[in-house]
Design a protein around this motif. Structure first.
Motif, short mmCIF file in Angstrom:
data_model
loop_
_atom_site.label_atom_id
_atom_site.label_comp_id
_atom_site.label_asym_id
_atom_site.label_seq_id
_atom_site.Cartn_x
_atom_site.Cartn_y
_atom_site.Cartn_z
N PHE A 55 0.82 -1.21 0.00
CA PHE A 55 0.00 0.00 0.00
C PHE A 55 0.85 1.26 0.00
CE2 PHE A 55 -2.36 3.32 2.29
CZ PHE A 55 -3.53 3.38 1.54
N TRP A 56 2.07 1.18 0.56
CA TRP A 56 2.90 2.37 0.73
C TRP A 56 3.85 2.62 -0.44
CZ3 TRP A 56 0.61 5.04 4.19
CH2 TRP A 56 -0.05 4.41 5.24
N ASP A 57 3.73 1.87 -1.51
CA ASP A 57 4.51 2.15 -2.72
C ASP A 57 4.06 3.49 -3.30
OD1 ASP A 57 6.18 0.44 -5.04
OD2 ASP A 57 4.90 2.04 -5.82
N ASP A 58 5.02 4.36 -3.60
CA ASP A 58 4.68 5.72 -4.02
C ASP A 58 3.89 5.80 -5.32
OD1 ASP A 58 5.83 6.90 -1.82
OD2 ASP A 58 7.78 7.20 -2.78
N SER A 59 4.00 4.78 -6.17
CA SER A 59 3.29 4.82 -7.45
C SER A 59 1.94 4.10 -7.38
CB SER A 59 4.15 4.20 -8.56
OG SER A 59 4.36 2.82 -8.33
N ARG A 60 1.60 3.58 -6.22
CA ARG A 60 0.33 2.86 -6.07
C ARG A 60 -0.85 3.80 -6.32
NH1 ARG A 60 -3.45 4.28 -2.57
NH2 ARG A 60 -1.84 4.60 -1.00
N GLY A 61 -1.76 3.38 -7.18
CA GLY A 61 -2.92 4.19 -7.50
C GLY A 61 -2.77 5.05 -8.74
N TYR A 62 -1.56 5.10 -9.29
CA TYR A 62 -1.31 5.92 -10.48
C TYR A 62 -1.14 5.07 -11.74
CZ TYR A 62 -0.58 9.84 -7.30
OH TYR A 62 -0.76 10.82 -6.36
N GLU A 63 -1.35 3.78 -11.62
CA GLU A 63 -1.11 2.88 -12.75
C GLU A 63 -1.94 3.26 -13.98
OE1 GLU A 63 -0.48 0.53 -8.92
OE2 GLU A 63 -1.98 1.92 -9.72
N LYS A 64 -3.22 3.55 -13.80
CA LYS A 64 -4.10 3.87 -14.93
C LYS A 64 -3.66 5.16 -15.63
CE LYS A 64 -8.23 1.52 -13.20
NZ LYS A 64 -9.65 1.68 -12.77
N ARG A 65 -3.24 6.14 -14.84
CA ARG A 65 -2.79 7.41 -15.42
C ARG A 65 -1.53 7.22 -16.25
NH1 ARG A 65 -3.47 11.97 -10.65
NH2 ARG A 65 -5.46 11.25 -9.82
N PHE A 66 -0.59 6.46 -15.69
CA PHE A 66 0.66 6.21 -16.42
C PHE A 66 0.39 5.44 -17.71
CE2 PHE A 66 3.09 7.43 -12.66
CZ PHE A 66 4.24 7.94 -13.22
N TYR A 67 -0.48 4.46 -17.63
CA TYR A 67 -0.80 3.64 -18.80
C TYR A 67 -1.45 4.49 -19.90
CZ TYR A 67 -2.98 0.02 -21.67
OH TYR A 67 -3.38 -0.77 -22.71
N LYS A 68 -2.41 5.31 -19.52
CA LYS A 68 -3.09 6.18 -20.49
C LYS A 68 -2.11 7.14 -21.14
CE LYS A 68 -6.80 9.60 -20.86
NZ LYS A 68 -7.85 10.37 -20.11
N ARG A 69 -1.27 7.76 -20.33
CA ARG A 69 -0.31 8.74 -20.86
C ARG A 69 0.75 8.05 -21.71
NH1 ARG A 69 0.65 12.90 -23.35
NH2 ARG A 69 2.24 14.35 -22.64
N ALA A 70 1.18 6.85 -21.31
CA ALA A 70 2.17 6.10 -22.08
C ALA A 70 1.67 5.80 -23.49
CB ALA A 70 2.53 4.81 -21.36
N ILE A 71 0.40 5.39 -23.59
CA ILE A 71 -0.18 5.09 -24.91
C ILE A 71 -0.18 6.34 -25.79
CG2 ILE A 71 -2.31 4.45 -26.10
CD1 ILE A 71 -2.91 2.57 -23.81
N GLU A 72 -0.55 7.48 -25.20
CA GLU A 72 -0.57 8.74 -25.95
C GLU A 72 0.81 9.08 -26.50
OE1 GLU A 72 -2.06 11.65 -23.27
OE2 GLU A 72 -4.09 10.82 -23.20
N ILE A 73 1.83 8.95 -25.65
CA ILE A 73 3.20 9.30 -26.06
C ILE A 73 3.72 8.32 -27.10
CG2 ILE A 73 5.58 9.53 -25.27
CD1 ILE A 73 4.46 10.46 -22.56
#
Length: 270
Positions: A18-36
């Motif tokens: 739960f305390w991983d700093d990127s936890r909860g941001y997976e969907k945002r990173f995935y969406k932005r990665a596809i765009e780039i």
């Protein structure tokens, strides 16, 4: 209190760390990665960890772009994040790590010990050494500050678990050295746990400071202290390379290993 209660509740419900700093941001990173990837016509995707949770997007990216090259870059061992979580959560993290590595075309990591570990443990198509580095533009001018007869010593960074004996050795060394020359010692760290042990009776000046201005002071010190625990005897951190760039003699306290050998063989310190 409400925030603490809420996060304690959510931690119990969450399957992994739960305390991983990127936890909860997976969907945002995935969406932005596809765009780039689409916009820039990217063919090779390299993602650095830790933090680790968001690396799960590599599995989705490989499925969406099966002919792209997917590279996982370990700056820290994923296994380090297992220490303070339950066995059940640890097993979940191991499962995620395995799934991610299965989708990679290569694994980059920071030292030969980790390269050998991931080759043996996971057998990726390629396991490649990509050491830490530094940006020369970030370095301040190496100007010697006048301290008179004072011996200026500095330490900066994390105070790792398991270095209690080495801290005692640091104290013995500096207090002995102070018999012939005044010592000025600064510790730049946000780590807690060794405050009571770090009480120097014979040091003229000693201060605990935040890490923000560490390298500014490295530029004007006489020696820098490096302390490593047993499990990092072969770990060349980015900070270590930055210290080399400042051309400051190193006082190393810790186990024998690649770091100690490198310092001695290249006459970089003691």
């Amino acid at each position: 209190k409400i925030s603490l209660a809420y996060n304690t509740y959510m931690e119990k419900k969450y399957r992994g760390n739960f305390w991983d700093d990127s936890r909860g941001y997976e969907k945002r990173f995935y969406k932005r990665a596809i765009e780039i990837i689409k916009k820039e016509r990217i063919t090779h995707v390299l993602l650095s960890v830790g933090p680790f949770s968001y690396s799960q997007i590599l599995v989705k990216l490989k499925n969406k772009f099966p002919f792209h090259k997917i590279i996982l870059d370990y700056r820290d061992p994923w296994e380090d994040s297992f220490k303070n979580i339950s066995t059940e959560k640890c097993e979940y993290e191991k499962t995620i790590q395995l799934e991610v590595i299965k989708q990679t075309d290569a694994v980059f990591t920071v030292n030969n010990e980790m390269v050998d570990y991931y080759k043996t443990k996971f057998n990726p198509p390629i396991a490649f050494l990509l050491p830490h580095c530094f940006d020369s533009e970030d370095l301040k001018n190496n100007i010697k500050k006048e301290y008179g007869d004072t011996f200026k010593v500095i330490y900066g960074g994390a105070l790792y678990e398991g270095i209690g004996k080495d801290i005692e050795l640091v104290k013995m060394f500096l207090e002995k050295a102070s018999e012939s020359r005044p010592i000025y010692l600064d510790l730049y760290t946000n780590s807690k746990g060794y405050e009571k042990q770090l009480i120097f009776e014979k040091i003229n000046k000693f201060e605990f400071k935040g890490s923000a201005s560490f390298f500014k002071e490295v530029a004007v010190c006489d020696y820098v202290i490096v302390i490593l625990p047993t499990n990092r005897a072969n770990a060349f951190t980015s900070k270590f390379y930055e210290l080399l760039a400042y051309r400051k003699p190193i006082l190393y306290f810790g186990p024998k290993g690649d770091v100690a050998d490198f310092i001695i063989n290249n006459r970089l310190g003691f």
